[in-house]
Scaffold this motif. Structure first.
Motif, PDB file in Angstrom:
ATOM      1  N   ARG A 148     -15.792  23.228 -46.782  1.00 55.43           N
ATOM      2  CA  ARG A 148     -16.405  24.021 -45.714  1.00 55.43           C
ATOM      3  C   ARG A 148     -17.269  25.148 -46.263  1.00 55.43           C
ATOM      4  O   ARG A 148     -17.821  25.925 -45.513  1.00 55.43           O
ATOM      5  CB  ARG A 148     -15.316  24.562 -44.782  1.00 55.43           C
ATOM      6  N   ARG A 155     -19.329  14.889 -53.295  1.00 58.02           N
ATOM      7  CA  ARG A 155     -20.310  14.848 -52.202  1.00 58.02           C
ATOM      8  C   ARG A 155     -19.678  15.006 -50.811  1.00 58.02           C
ATOM      9  O   ARG A 155     -18.798  14.232 -50.432  1.00 58.02           O
ATOM     10  CB  ARG A 155     -21.056  13.513 -52.279  1.00 58.02           C
ATOM     11  N   VAL A 156     -20.170  15.987 -50.093  1.00 58.68           N
ATOM     12  CA  VAL A 156     -19.682  16.273 -48.737  1.00 58.68           C
ATOM     13  C   VAL A 156     -20.885  16.571 -47.852  1.00 58.68           C
ATOM     14  O   VAL A 156     -21.861  17.163 -48.310  1.00 58.68           O
ATOM     15  CB  VAL A 156     -18.742  17.509 -48.765  1.00 58.68           C
ATOM     16  N   ILE A 157     -20.815  16.130 -46.576  1.00 57.73           N
ATOM     17  CA  ILE A 157     -21.844  16.540 -45.618  1.00 57.73           C
ATOM     18  C   ILE A 157     -21.172  17.479 -44.629  1.00 57.73           C
ATOM     19  O   ILE A 157     -20.230  17.090 -43.943  1.00 57.73           O
ATOM     20  CB  ILE A 157     -22.424  15.326 -44.862  1.00 57.73           C
ATOM     21  N   ALA A 158     -21.630  18.715 -44.595  1.00 58.04           N
ATOM     22  CA  ALA A 158     -21.062  19.687 -43.657  1.00 58.04           C
ATOM     23  C   ALA A 158     -22.137  20.065 -42.654  1.00 58.04           C
ATOM     24  O   ALA A 158     -23.156  20.642 -43.033  1.00 58.04           O
ATOM     25  CB  ALA A 158     -20.557  20.916 -44.404  1.00 58.04           C
ATOM     26  N   GLY A 159     -21.926  19.728 -41.400  1.00 58.07           N
ATOM     27  CA  GLY A 159     -22.917  20.022 -40.370  1.00 58.07           C
ATOM     28  C   GLY A 159     -24.266  19.391 -40.655  1.00 58.07           C
ATOM     29  O   GLY A 159     -25.299  20.009 -40.411  1.00 58.07           O
ATOM     30  N   GLY A 160     -24.250  18.207 -41.231  1.00 63.39           N
ATOM     31  CA  GLY A 160     -25.492  17.492 -41.514  1.00 63.39           C
ATOM     32  C   GLY A 160     -26.125  17.859 -42.837  1.00 63.39           C
ATOM     33  O   GLY A 160     -27.144  17.296 -43.211  1.00 63.39           O
ATOM     34  N   LEU A 177     -26.258  -0.259 -49.379  1.00 63.41           N
ATOM     35  CA  LEU A 177     -26.319  -0.366 -47.920  1.00 63.41           C
ATOM     36  C   LEU A 177     -27.378  -1.350 -47.451  1.00 63.41           C
ATOM     37  O   LEU A 177     -27.152  -2.159 -46.557  1.00 63.41           O
ATOM     38  CB  LEU A 177     -26.627   1.025 -47.352  1.00 63.41           C
ATOM     39  N   SER A 212     -16.204  22.722 -37.769  1.00 62.25           N
ATOM     40  CA  SER A 212     -16.156  22.657 -39.238  1.00 62.25           C
ATOM     41  C   SER A 212     -14.740  22.453 -39.757  1.00 62.25           C
ATOM     42  O   SER A 212     -14.526  22.367 -40.958  1.00 62.25           O
ATOM     43  CB  SER A 212     -16.744  23.930 -39.832  1.00 62.25           C
ATOM     44  N   ARG A 213     -13.766  22.381 -38.844  1.00 63.48           N
ATOM     45  CA  ARG A 213     -12.409  22.061 -39.285  1.00 63.48           C
ATOM     46  C   ARG A 213     -12.016  20.635 -38.884  1.00 63.48           C
ATOM     47  O   ARG A 213     -10.843  20.301 -38.801  1.00 63.48           O
ATOM     48  CB  ARG A 213     -11.410  23.082 -38.725  1.00 63.48           C
ATOM     49  N   ARG A 217     -18.175   9.163 -43.694  1.00 60.04           N
ATOM     50  CA  ARG A 217     -19.553   8.888 -43.280  1.00 60.04           C
ATOM     51  C   ARG A 217     -19.612   7.555 -42.555  1.00 60.04           C
ATOM     52  O   ARG A 217     -19.070   6.554 -43.051  1.00 60.04           O
ATOM     53  CB  ARG A 217     -20.483   8.876 -44.501  1.00 60.04           C
ATOM     54  N   LEU A 240     -21.687   5.312 -42.234  1.00 60.90           N
ATOM     55  CA  LEU A 240     -22.537   4.233 -42.754  1.00 60.90           C
ATOM     56  C   LEU A 240     -21.724   3.048 -43.260  1.00 60.90           C
ATOM     57  O   LEU A 240     -22.243   1.959 -43.429  1.00 60.90           O
ATOM     58  CB  LEU A 240     -23.388   4.768 -43.910  1.00 60.90           C
ATOM     59  N   ARG A 273     -22.587  17.109 -35.394  1.00 69.07           N
ATOM     60  CA  ARG A 273     -23.233  17.610 -36.614  1.00 69.07           C
ATOM     61  C   ARG A 273     -23.695  19.051 -36.415  1.00 69.07           C
ATOM     62  O   ARG A 273     -23.562  19.885 -37.313  1.00 69.07           O
ATOM     63  CB  ARG A 273     -24.431  16.739 -36.991  1.00 69.07           C
ATOM     64  N   GLY A 324     -21.056  21.489 -36.934  1.00 65.93           N
ATOM     65  CA  GLY A 324     -20.545  21.671 -38.303  1.00 65.93           C
ATOM     66  C   GLY A 324     -19.535  20.637 -38.766  1.00 65.93           C
ATOM     67  O   GLY A 324     -18.781  20.895 -39.716  1.00 65.93           O
ATOM     68  N   LEU A 325     -19.503  19.468 -38.144  1.00 68.31           N
ATOM     69  CA  LEU A 325     -18.562  18.414 -38.548  1.00 68.31           C
ATOM     70  C   LEU A 325     -18.692  18.114 -40.046  1.00 68.31           C
ATOM     71  O   LEU A 325     -19.795  18.044 -40.576  1.00 68.31           O
ATOM     72  CB  LEU A 325     -18.892  17.142 -37.741  1.00 68.31           C
ATOM     73  N   ILE A 326     -17.535  17.911 -40.694  1.00 73.29           N
ATOM     74  CA  ILE A 326     -17.524  17.582 -42.121  1.00 73.29           C
ATOM     75  C   ILE A 326     -17.521  16.057 -42.283  1.00 73.29           C
ATOM     76  O   ILE A 326     -16.681  15.380 -41.678  1.00 73.29           O
ATOM     77  CB  ILE A 326     -16.255  18.144 -42.804  1.00 73.29           C
ATOM     78  N   GLU A 327     -18.434  15.545 -43.098  1.00 71.17           N
ATOM     79  CA  GLU A 327     -18.459  14.101 -43.378  1.00 71.17           C
ATOM     80  C   GLU A 327     -18.220  13.895 -44.866  1.00 71.17           C
ATOM     81  O   GLU A 327     -18.906  14.504 -45.688  1.00 71.17           O
ATOM     82  CB  GLU A 327     -19.813  13.507 -42.990  1.00 71.17           C
ATOM     83  N   VAL A 328     -17.270  13.047 -45.189  1.00 73.23           N
ATOM     84  CA  VAL A 328     -16.921  12.832 -46.602  1.00 73.23           C
ATOM     85  C   VAL A 328     -17.022  11.353 -46.939  1.00 73.23           C
ATOM     86  O   VAL A 328     -17.345  10.524 -46.090  1.00 73.23           O
ATOM     87  CB  VAL A 328     -15.505  13.369 -46.908  1.00 73.23           C
ATOM     88  N   THR A 379     -10.260  10.552 -48.175  1.00 71.55           N
ATOM     89  CA  THR A 379     -10.642  11.955 -48.354  1.00 71.55           C
ATOM     90  C   THR A 379     -10.439  12.736 -47.066  1.00 71.55           C
ATOM     91  O   THR A 379     -10.052  13.914 -47.102  1.00 71.55           O
ATOM     92  CB  THR A 379     -12.105  12.046 -48.830  1.00 71.55           C
ATOM     93  N   LEU A 384      -8.243  16.090 -46.794  1.00 69.22           N
ATOM     94  CA  LEU A 384      -8.733  17.353 -46.232  1.00 69.22           C
ATOM     95  C   LEU A 384      -7.776  17.896 -45.178  1.00 69.22           C
ATOM     96  O   LEU A 384      -7.484  19.098 -45.146  1.00 69.22           O
ATOM     97  CB  LEU A 384     -10.119  17.153 -45.606  1.00 69.22           C
TER      98      LEU A 384
END
Lengths: 518, 309
Positions: A71, A162-167, A184, B129-130, B135, B137, B165, B168-172, B177, B181
């Motif tokens: 975060r 690697r993490v995507i936080a809020g895009g 992919l 964000s919590r 992902r 894909l 998004r 603040g959504l977290i994508e791992v 994972t 988290l």
């Protein structure tokens, strides 16, 4: 985030990390080159070990830390950058240590200052920029370029962090983005030119970053009498402590912490792991196969590098080594494209393709090592050692053996050991070119690391790392007997990458090298 | 040669057992958690001209059904296929499902109550964000997205994706994972699979789960699938492995394994662990997964564009 943007951000990071690393490398190089022989050797060892620690082991060790920072993308990025900095500083330092001394040394610089800037600006060759170009910057630029290239191509730690936080993706990594696109979208499967369309930008960036080093190698001329290191004053005590602190920090953060975490993690599973005969057998078979590929690639790369360097065909070598300098992903994709375009898909996933890819990847490293380690001692030294070795006196034979080991065997063992280490732990070329049954054991470990940490995986990873270390031990033992049979060392002229600094660096502490020719 | 998208941790012991019982050696190629199953599906399509894979063990159904369009699967209706209910298999025997998982909400119980209401409130919070997801894909999150796409041709999904998004959504990289988290308390809740959730339970973490329900109220039950690849030179061995994987013994073994997979064929309920018996009810409410090919293609095309912007 699109691939060009990720590529741009990766490039930005690469340049930033390399620039931050630059003063540290200068400090370390100055400290190591003026230290006593014993301390210099120890410092070089402490310097090199973090660079040799596999990235996926480092990423795995810190994966839980980075999870806690999911975060806080800025902190996540900074942790990643710090690890990269610690890993690439050794490379920049080695470039500074082994590069030929620049035409304008400290004395010339001092004279330039005494002469005054206005007076010198009248001449083209003594203007500020020209002086910079021929002074310290001449070697620092290649060091910065090489460090930036390594950071630019790093993907093992990035992939595990690697993490995507809020895009927002952290850390950005073009190699991960391209790799995902390949997985992919099956990039290049139907139309090989798709690979070019998506991958051209990194392919352009890589030669740009490596060009200062190539330019230095291209123009380097042997200067056998130069020994700049002795002209330098020893760094002040505070600087010496800073050097020790840096070496300690990098060794602890990049090597000790990951290895200890593997041992601690896997401790409880060791007994059951040894009892699981089947999985142990499977791991042994996979390790043996991976080692076989690494050994073949090592031999191919070494022989090509040695052959071209002995023939003084430096430029051919640079051209041949260029694909390897572009990084494993670029090289793997280039070969994939070439196989799809010219040989059809039948050859893409074969042992031949794998060995070819690994050899090309190892070639620049092999060439640099052959040059830096002075694998071929001067003919006279080798001949005198051989005479000693052939002596009827037992003591003299033993002394001759020791000298031959120091002059040749140790260096050959180190060359082959290091190349095997890299070859054994390589991941990307394996992914792109290996047939399923020959997929490297390190790659299998790396795949499982994406599921998170567990004891069994830590134990297996530790075991996998020990395989090439065991192989290096075998090479060292064999190397003690190798000098007596090797026809090497009879080189009548110095190797293409020979330089004064090299003589005053790696050979500085060799007993024979310091003797005047008789 | 088996291409296996199921976690190596759970799949390898099963394949080793097969070798022990039959003497047939099995080589396995796994995929990473990040590109789970999609990497292998693409590889199978890429290797059409020079096949090396004999059996594909996918950890879900979508992906395997894609291979039908490429004419890569061989029909086989063996003893295993016969014991699996019709809704989980291809009528021609080109693939067959077994041992399912559920898509679930994983909740850190130190931070949030594991009730449907609390989860709903957590998901609707202004700051997301919590919350973590894998992902979309790849893997089962892709299937989850495809099912949401299927509801109204992606209209709700697109809005939800942009909104989460923005919050603040977290994508791992993967579901494991996500579990880590939430289990470590970095996030309060997330989407994962039931097998990953049970790893958290076995580690003694303060986590609980609730099934994810689609707009119609259905749950998402995701079977493994197995198929023989056309062109195999080991047809007999491949058929034996398929029957082995689809047997009640293996479904039971997978139910008793740390991944607690839900048996699809008739199995002695008395031998099922308590955790799995609890899941069987939810699995029976699972949505039909057939007929998703078009939605999957459309959803994947949108996601590719979305993540390549």
């Amino acid at each position: 985030m699109s691939l060009p943007i990720e590529c741009g951000l990766t490039l930005l990071r690469a340049v930033a990390v390399a620039l931050v690393a630059c003063p540290v490398t200068a400090l370390l190089a100055a400290g190591i080159s003026t230290a006593s022989p014993r301390r210099s050797q120890l410092a070089t060892l402490a310097l090199v070990v973090p660079f040799l620690t596999p990235g996926f082991v480092v990423g795995y060790a810190y994966s839980n830390v980075t999870l806690s920072l999911a975060r806080q993308p800025v902190l996540n990025e900074l942790l990643y950058d710090l690890l990269l900095l610690l890993q690439v500083v050794p490379v920049g330092t080695l470039v500074l240590l082994f590069a030929p001394p620049p035409p304008l040394g400290p004395t010339a610089d001092h004279c330039r200052r005494l002469a005054g800037r206005q007076r010198l600006d009248r001449f083209r060759t003594t203007r500020h920029l020209a002086c910079l170009r021929n002074g310290e910057l001449r070697n620092r630029l290649p060091a910065i370029g090489l460090m930036a290239l390594l950071v630019f191509h790093e993907f093992e730690i990035a992939s595990l962090f690697r993490v995507i936080a809020g895009g927002r993706v952290t850390p950005a990594s073009w190699s991960n983005a391209l790799f995902e696109a390949t997985a992919l979208q099956g990039l290049g499967e139907r139309n090989p030119s798709n690979l070019w369309e998506r991958g051209w930008l990194p392919l352009v960036c890589s030669p740009m970053l490596i060009s200062p080093l190539l330019s230095l190698l291209w123009s380097a001329r042997p200067a056998p009498d130069a020994d700049i290191s002795r002209q330098r004053p020893r760094p002040r005590r505070g600087v010496q402590w800073s050097i020790r602190g840096w070496l300690g920090l990098s060794l602890a953060a990049v090597t000790v912490v990951p290895l200890v975490s593997l041992i601690v993690d896997g401790w409880s599973t060791w007994p059951s792991f040894w009892e699981g005969q089947r999985s142990l057998h499977s791991l042994s078979v996979q390790s043996a196969r991976s080692l076989a590929v690494a050994v073949v690639a090592t031999l191919l790369a070494s022989l090509v590098a040695i052959g071209l360097l002995q023939a003084r065909r430096t430029r051919s070598l640079i051209v041949l080594a260029l694909p390897g300098l572009l990084g494993s992903l670029s090289l793997g994709l280039l070969l994939t494209w070439a196989f799809l375009r010219f040989a059809g898909p039948g050859l893409q996933h074969t042992v031949i393709a794998l060995c070819l890819g690994e050899s090309l990847w190892l070639l620049p490293r092999a060439a640099l090592l052959v040059g830096l380690l002075t694998v071929f001692p001067p003919r006279k030294q080798h001949h005198l050692s051989r005479l000693l070795y052939d002596s009827p006196s037992r003591e003299q034979r033993a002394a001759g053996r020791r000298l031959l080991w120091t002059l040749t065997g140790k260096r050959v063992a180190l060359l082959c050991g290091l190349l095997c280490w890299w070859g054994f732990l390589e991941l990307t070329i394996n992914e792109l070119l290996a047939p399923a049954e020959w997929l490297s054991v390190a790659h299998r470990m790396y795949q499982q690391m994406h599921f998170g940490r567990n004891g069994a995986l830590s134990a297996m990873t530790l075991l996998v790392i020990l395989v090439p270390l065991g192989w290096i031990t075998v090479l060292s033992v064999v190397g003690h007997h190798l000098p007596s049979v090797l026809p090497w060392g009879h080189s009548r002229r110095p190797l293409a990458f020979s330089s004064g600094r090299r003589d005053s660096g790696s050979l500085r502490h060799d007993p024979v090298a310091q003797e005047p020719p008789s | 040669m088996v291409y296996c998208a199921h976690d190596a941790l759970y799949a390898d012991p099963i394949l080793e057992r097969f070798t022990q019982e039959t003497g047939i050696a099995v080589q396995t190629r796994h995929d990473t958690e990040a590109t789970k199953s999609l990497g292998l599906v693409n590889r199978l399509i890429r290797e059409k001209a020079a096949r090396t894979c004999d059996v594909f063990w996918n950890n879900q159904v979508l992906g395997t059904t894609d291979l039908l369009a490429h004419d890569l699967l061989v029909p086989y209706r063996g003893s295993g296929w016969k014991r699996i209910p019709d809704r989980f298999k291809d009528p021609r025997g080109r693939w067959c499902g077994f041992a399912a998982r559920l898509r679930v909400w994983i909740v850190n119980t130190d931070r949030l109550a594991a009730t449907a209401t609390a989860i709903e409130q957590g998901f609707a919070a202004a700051d997301l964000s919590r919350m973590a997801i894998a992902r979309p894909l790849f893997g089962t999150t892709l299937t989850h997205y495809c099912l949401l796409w299927h509801v109204d041709d992606g209209r709700t999904l697109k809005a939800m994706h942009a909104d989460t998004r923005r919050r603040g959504l977290i994508e791992v990289a993967g579901n494991a994972t996500v579990k880590n988290l939430v289990a470590r308390g970095t996030c309060d809740l997330g989407w994962t699979d039931s097998d990953d959730f049970f790893v958290g339970i076995d580690d003694g973490r303060s986590v609980a789960m609730q099934p994810i329900r689609l707009p119609g109220g259905s749950t998402i039950c995701l079977p493994n699938s197995v198929a023989i690849i056309k062109g195999t030179r080991q047809m007999t061995a491949a058929q034996r492995l398929v029957d082995f994987l689809l047997s009640s013994e293996i479904e039971l073994a997978l139910a008793r394994s740390p991944s607690r997979q839900i048996p699809l064929g008739p199995t002695d309920q008395g031998q099922l662990p308590e955790d799995v018996r609890h899941l069987v009810g939810w699995a029976s409410e699972g949505i039909e997964l057939s007929g998703l090919t078009e939605s999957r293609a459309a959803c994947l095309a949108w996601l590719r564009a979305e993540y390549d912007r």
